[in-house]
Design an enzyme around this catalytic site. Sequence first.
Site, short mmCIF file in Angstrom:
data_model
loop_
_atom_site.label_atom_id
_atom_site.label_comp_id
_atom_site.label_asym_id
_atom_site.label_seq_id
_atom_site.Cartn_x
_atom_site.Cartn_y
_atom_site.Cartn_z
N LYS A 124 -4.57 15.66 -4.13
CA LYS A 124 -4.46 14.82 -2.93
C LYS A 124 -5.11 15.52 -1.74
CE LYS A 124 -1.92 11.67 -0.18
NZ LYS A 124 -0.77 10.80 -0.03
N HIS A 159 1.14 -3.68 -5.61
CA HIS A 159 1.60 -4.33 -4.38
C HIS A 159 1.91 -5.81 -4.61
CE1 HIS A 159 -0.40 -0.92 -1.88
NE2 HIS A 159 0.80 -0.59 -2.32
N HIS A 199 -2.68 0.34 -7.45
CA HIS A 199 -1.86 -0.16 -6.35
C HIS A 199 -2.12 -1.61 -5.97
CE1 HIS A 199 -0.58 3.95 -6.01
NE2 HIS A 199 0.20 3.68 -4.99
N ARG A 211 -10.70 8.18 -0.14
CA ARG A 211 -9.24 8.20 -0.17
C ARG A 211 -8.68 6.96 -0.87
NH1 ARG A 211 -4.94 10.38 4.41
NH2 ARG A 211 -3.10 9.88 3.18
N ASN A 257 -5.45 4.79 -4.47
CA ASN A 257 -4.81 3.49 -4.67
C ASN A 257 -5.02 2.94 -6.08
OD1 ASN A 257 -3.82 3.37 -2.03
ND2 ASN A 257 -5.83 2.71 -1.31
N HIS A 267 8.54 1.43 -6.59
CA HIS A 267 7.10 1.58 -6.31
C HIS A 267 6.36 2.30 -7.44
CE1 HIS A 267 3.40 2.09 -4.09
NE2 HIS A 267 3.44 3.39 -4.38
N LYS A 282 -0.26 10.00 6.32
CA LYS A 282 -0.04 8.57 6.57
C LYS A 282 1.44 8.37 6.86
CE LYS A 282 -3.51 6.07 3.90
NZ LYS A 282 -3.68 5.09 2.80
N ARG A 310 4.43 11.00 22.92
CA ARG A 310 3.00 10.95 22.52
C ARG A 310 2.67 11.94 21.42
NH1 ARG A 310 2.64 10.45 28.10
NH2 ARG A 310 2.31 8.28 28.70
N GLU A 333 3.16 8.29 -9.93
CA GLU A 333 2.11 8.81 -9.02
C GLU A 333 1.47 10.08 -9.58
OE1 GLU A 333 1.13 7.04 -6.49
OE2 GLU A 333 2.84 6.01 -5.55
N GLU A 347 -9.28 7.35 5.30
CA GLU A 347 -9.58 6.30 4.31
C GLU A 347 -10.75 5.40 4.69
OE1 GLU A 347 -6.18 4.75 2.25
OE2 GLU A 347 -7.28 2.98 1.60
N1 LIG Z 1 2.71 8.02 3.29
C1 LIG Z 1 2.18 7.91 2.09
O1 LIG Z 1 1.07 8.37 1.84
C2 LIG Z 1 2.98 7.25 1.02
C3 LIG Z 1 2.55 7.34 -0.31
C4 LIG Z 1 3.34 6.77 -1.30
C5 LIG Z 1 4.53 6.13 -0.96
N2 LIG Z 1 4.91 6.05 0.34
C6 LIG Z 1 6.18 5.41 0.71
O2 LIG Z 1 7.23 6.14 0.13
C7 LIG Z 1 8.35 5.27 -0.06
C8 LIG Z 1 8.93 5.49 -1.43
O3 LIG Z 1 9.31 6.84 -1.55
P1 LIG Z 1 10.49 7.28 -2.52
O4 LIG Z 1 10.26 6.72 -3.87
O5 LIG Z 1 10.67 8.72 -2.37
O6 LIG Z 1 11.72 6.44 -1.92
P2 LIG Z 1 13.09 6.89 -1.25
O7 LIG Z 1 12.86 7.77 -0.09
O8 LIG Z 1 13.87 5.65 -1.03
O9 LIG Z 1 13.78 7.74 -2.41
C9 LIG Z 1 14.06 7.11 -3.65
C10 LIG Z 1 15.57 7.26 -3.98
O10 LIG Z 1 15.81 8.62 -4.31
C11 LIG Z 1 16.91 9.11 -3.53
N3 LIG Z 1 16.66 10.53 -3.40
C12 LIG Z 1 15.65 11.16 -2.72
N4 LIG Z 1 15.69 12.47 -2.94
C13 LIG Z 1 16.74 12.70 -3.78
C14 LIG Z 1 17.27 13.84 -4.44
N5 LIG Z 1 16.72 15.04 -4.28
N6 LIG Z 1 18.34 13.68 -5.24
C15 LIG Z 1 18.89 12.45 -5.45
N7 LIG Z 1 18.42 11.33 -4.90
C16 LIG Z 1 17.35 11.46 -4.07
C17 LIG Z 1 16.90 8.30 -2.29
O11 LIG Z 1 18.17 8.27 -1.67
C18 LIG Z 1 16.49 6.93 -2.83
O12 LIG Z 1 17.61 6.27 -3.36
C19 LIG Z 1 7.86 3.88 0.18
O13 LIG Z 1 8.32 3.44 1.44
C20 LIG Z 1 6.34 4.02 0.19
O14 LIG Z 1 5.71 3.07 1.02
C21 LIG Z 1 4.15 6.60 1.32
ZN LIG Z 2 1.90 4.82 -4.34
#
Ligand SMILES: NC(=O)c1ccc[n+]([C@@H]2O[C@H](COP(=O)([O-])OP(=O)(O)OC[C@H]3O[C@@H](n4cnc5c(N)ncnc54)[C@H](O)[C@@H]3O)[C@@H](O)[C@H]2O)c1
Ligand SMILES: [Zn+2]
Length: 364
Positions: free
Chosen positions: A225, A250, A246, A239, A243, A264, A142, A120, A184, A235
């Site tokens: 942020k 999306h 976005h 918030r 987006n 992304h 999130k 929990r 971003e 949100e």
């Molecule tokens: N929670 C939120 O508010 C929020 C906001 C934006 C995005 N997201 C989510 O985040 C995700 C995308 O995040 P991301 O772009 O970090 O993706 P990811 O975690 O897949 O990382 C991108 C790539 O970079 C590599 N990587 C990460 N750190 C590294 C480093 N230091 N050196 C070398 N390679 C490295 C990973 O292995 C991967 O191949 C999506 O699932 C998206 O929905 C969430």
């Molecule tokens: Zn985003």
Amino acid sequence: MTETVHVPLGDRAYDVHVGQGLMGQAGMLIQPFLRRPKVFVVTERRVAGLHLDRLRDGLGKIDAPALLLEPGEAIKGWAGLTQTVEWLLDQKCERGDIVIALGGGVIGDLVGFAAAILRRGVRFVQVPTSLLAQVDSSVGGKTAINTRHGKNLVGAFHQPVLVLADVDVLDTLTPRDFRAGYGEVVKYGLLGDAEFFVWLEENAVRLSDDPVLRTQAVRHSVQMKADIVERDETEQGDRALLNLGHTFCHALEAATGYSDRLLHGEGVAIGCALAFELSSRLGLCSQEDPSRVRAHLQAMGMSRDLSDIPGDLPSAEALLGLMGQDKKVVDGTLRFILARGIGEAFVTADVPAGEVLGVLRASA
Ligand SMILES: NC(=O)c1ccc[n+]([C@@H]2O[C@H](COP(=O)([O-])OP(=O)(O)OC[C@H]3O[C@@H](n4cnc5c(N)ncnc54)[C@H](O)[C@@H]3O)[C@@H](O)[C@H]2O)c1
Ligand SMILES: [Zn+2]
């Protein structure tokens, strides 16, 4: 040099540390949260190979068993969640323990959700390793996984107790992943801070080589942020400004099957360019604003148009249909984040579909 951004959310408040060498200080920074000298690290193979030893060195005498998941978005689903939760239970992670999410946004979202539901709710620390995760996903609470119905459809708001954004770890990102994360960063300037956008126009090309500039950019993004999350944690209103770009993004991600045809952050950059085109067409901002956005993205070597995405895309009508399936749609009307100028984004629900189609066609 390290800096701290405080996220003031009452009894869920926490600090985000940003700067160089933070991995080396992990033990000292995490120690105050521990009830016993042990943490549970969940990461993925690529990041573990590059940075897990450094984190463990920084944790010093704190015991740190680690789960190494497969890298990539596919792990952020039911199977990855099961694997993570069962491993934490196998390891006898207790209610009072700390879980560490070491990785990009995929790991942060998945591990944050696992922590939200394990017993929990257990506390967790974000150690974001991608630029996207440092400026966006690690802050704000999130957490989510994807299902066959779409991205981020099952999740929870669960704030971390601490975020360690060590900008040194960004050195090992591929140039493409770095640029995607930058999508971003530029979003923050465009949505709410024209001065920051000017700073980015002047400095952003040097971000990938200069850790001091990088620290400033990450800190400023996190501060923006944090300000927005403080006003609207779950949100209900403001918030949604985060987006910007976005809704287009999306639809494009869905159209490209969430594959590496479009990352992304690349979709966010294109989405921001299109949101400014749309704002200009609707007479909300000047015609110069979209040109300035595009010029900056071009200077950063980033995609700006649908035609920059490799392979075929569906028609403009089909893309509009994909926007309609976005979970941010309220009562069937298309909700967009538009702008009255650079740094002046706002949420609106009455955008004529014809104008959106026009923007999509011009970009294809
Ligand atoms: N929670 C939120 O508010 C929020 C906001 C934006 C995005 N997201 C989510 O985040 C995700 C995308 O995040 P991301 O772009 O970090 O993706 P990811 O975690 O897949 O990382 C991108 C790539 O970079 C590599 N990587 C990460 N750190 C590294 C480093 N230091 N050196 C070398 N390679 C490295 C990973 O292995 C991967 O191949 C999506 O699932 C998206 O929905 C969430
Ligand atoms: Zn985003």
